[in-house]
Design an enzyme around this catalytic site. Structure first.
Site, PDB file in Angstrom:
ATOM      1  N   LYS A  60     -51.365 -33.025  43.472  1.00  0.00           N
ATOM      2  CA  LYS A  60     -51.191 -33.727  42.202  1.00  0.00           C
ATOM      3  C   LYS A  60     -49.848 -33.431  41.533  1.00  0.00           C
ATOM      4  CE  LYS A  60     -53.861 -36.202  41.165  1.00  0.00           C
ATOM      5  NZ  LYS A  60     -54.429 -37.494  41.609  1.00  0.00           N
ATOM      6  N   SER A 287     -61.893 -30.602  49.622  1.00  0.00           N
ATOM      7  CA  SER A 287     -61.483 -31.963  50.007  1.00  0.00           C
ATOM      8  C   SER A 287     -60.632 -31.938  51.277  1.00  0.00           C
ATOM      9  CB  SER A 287     -60.754 -32.679  48.866  1.00  0.00           C
ATOM     10  OG  SER A 287     -59.442 -32.208  48.696  1.00  0.00           O
TER      11      SER A 287
HETATM   12  N1  PMP Z   1     -58.440 -33.582  46.569  1.00  0.00           N
HETATM   13  C1  PMP Z   1     -58.254 -32.854  45.458  1.00  0.00           C
HETATM   14  C2  PMP Z   1     -58.574 -31.392  45.513  1.00  0.00           C
HETATM   15  C3  PMP Z   1     -57.785 -33.468  44.281  1.00  0.00           C
HETATM   16  O1  PMP Z   1     -57.615 -32.740  43.168  1.00  0.00           O
HETATM   17  C4  PMP Z   1     -57.507 -34.856  44.280  1.00  0.00           C
HETATM   18  C5  PMP Z   1     -57.017 -35.534  43.025  1.00  0.00           C
HETATM   19  N2  PMP Z   1     -57.974 -35.658  42.026  1.00  0.00           N
HETATM   20  C6  PMP Z   1     -57.720 -35.584  45.463  1.00  0.00           C
HETATM   21  C7  PMP Z   1     -58.176 -34.911  46.592  1.00  0.00           C
HETATM   22  C8  PMP Z   1     -57.511 -37.090  45.516  1.00  0.00           C
HETATM   23  O2  PMP Z   1     -56.187 -37.499  45.368  1.00  0.00           O
HETATM   24  P1  PMP Z   1     -55.818 -38.895  44.682  1.00  0.00           P
HETATM   25  O3  PMP Z   1     -56.034 -38.741  43.200  1.00  0.00           O
HETATM   26  O4  PMP Z   1     -54.387 -39.122  45.025  1.00  0.00           O
HETATM   27  O5  PMP Z   1     -56.725 -39.949  45.247  1.00  0.00           O
END
Ligand code: PMP
Length: 349
Positions: A60, A287
């Site tokens: 981010k 994630s």
């Molecule tokens: N994984 C994590 C740990 C995140 O903090 C985020 C962002 N909220 C994402 C994946 C997803 O990324 P994006 O917002 O670019 O879809």
């Protein structure tokens, strides 16, 4: 409501520009980690950008920095303005840090069920954090609160990450081109990319970079099987992959421009992240575990020697108080028990 600005003297514009330059060198240009593994007898590779190496520890940073820099250049983020954002955590951490670096007070609205570490890190940067319960609206309530505080306070900047095209542009100009160049240095071109969707900035931006670079590759959004919002159009259930699937379909996400949605179970993502830490020393967040399993599903579609890329969005330190640090039961249909991690190599340009 008023904010006490006495703690944060306004930073002059030229000092702020110098700080932007200093921050820029600490964000992006992350190494590409190529993980070699065996899955159900087939040897394959997954390429993942090590996004936890960004300044505040997540992908981010790219988006928050690009939004701050663009807003400063366009004059919409004036010295001393307050940054107000709704976030599930990593965005809040990034804006809190950049606010501290650039002399902006920061107010973050966040669902109260996010990890304690996220809240503590945001506070450590001096930001004002407001927690929103499920009863008070959870994620959508956080966004509504940010909007109404924006109306109420003067001199406010609302990044609106779910709707801001600069979020997509950040990945279209950095993550995507870096990935293409790093793969190219290995003589590879991407066949597909997959990543969990929070705002959708990552998948939309990488898809845009592929299109600008005339790279013919599929881009798959990924969601938790427990909360298939992208597949169903609405929030379905609770899940433990923090940072993705925030209860609604974000404004910047265009599913019609993307390949089919991939689903991963949250318990499987936890087991995969634990395995990456224990067996390869890659201490990634939940994630990232989901993204690796998503990449295996995409390899199954594309062919096992295809070039499939993803991102390791953050590391495991913000999840020490969560199920990532506990024994996770294996359920039928999980993929991670069949993953044998063999080795990894790193590409830095
Ligand atoms: N994984 C994590 C740990 C995140 O903090 C985020 C962002 N909220 C994402 C994946 C997803 O990324 P994006 O917002 O670019 O879809």
């Amino acid at each position: 409501m008023t904010l006490d600005r006495s703690q944060s003297p306004v930073m002059p514009a030229d000092a702020r520009s110098r700080r932007l330059g200093g921050l820029a060198a600490l964000i992006g240009n992350t190494p590409l980690v190529t993980v070699r593994l065996r899955y159900r007898g087939r040897e394959c590779r997954v390429h993942a950008k090590a996004e936890y190496l960004n300044l505040t520890g997540s992908i981010k940073d790219r988006m928050a920095f690009h939004i701050c820099r663009t807003a400063i250049e366009q004059g919409v983020l004036a010295p001393g303005d307050t940054i107000v954002e709704a976030t599930s955590g990593n965005t809040g951490i990034a804006f809190a840090a950049f606010g501290a670096a650039l002399g902006h007070p920061v107010v973050i609205f966040m669902p109260d069920w996010m990890s304690e570490e996220r809240k503590a890190v945001i506070r450590s940067f001096g930001a004002d954090i407001r927690l929103v319960s499920r009863e008070a609206g959870g994620f959508l309530g956080s966004i509504a609160n940010a909007e109404s505080l924006g109306q109420e306070l003067g001199r406010v900047f609302l990044p609106r990450q779910f709707d801001n095209q600069a979020n997509v542009e950040a990945h279209a100009t950095t993550t995507g081109p870096e990935l293409i160049a790093q793969l190219s240095s290995q003589g590879l071109t991407p066949d597909a990319f997959v990543a969990g969707v929070g705002t959708g900035g990552t998948v939309m931006g990488v898809a845009e970079a592929f299109s600008r670079g005339h790279v013919d590759a599929r881009v798959h959004p990924l969601e938790p099987a427990e909360s298939p919002t992208l597949s169903t159009g609405h929030k379905v259930g609770r899940h433990r992959i923090q940072g993705v699937s925030d209860e609604f379909i974000p404004g910047i996400l265009r599913l019609d421009r993307l390949a089919p949605v991939i689903q991963v179970h949250d318990g499987d993502a936890i087991l995969m992240a634990q395995k990456l830490a224990r067996e390869l020393g890659l201490g990634v967040g939940i994630s990232s575990g989901a993204n690796l399993l998503g990449a295996l599903q995409v390899l199954d579609r594309e062919g096992w020697d295809a070039t499939v890329a993803t991102v390791f969005c953050d590391d495991n330190k913000k999840y020490l108080s969560t199920d990532l640090s506990r024994a996770e039961p294996v359920h039928p249909g999980f993929m991670s028990p069949d993953v044998e991690l063999l080795d990894f190599e790193t590409t830095v340009l």
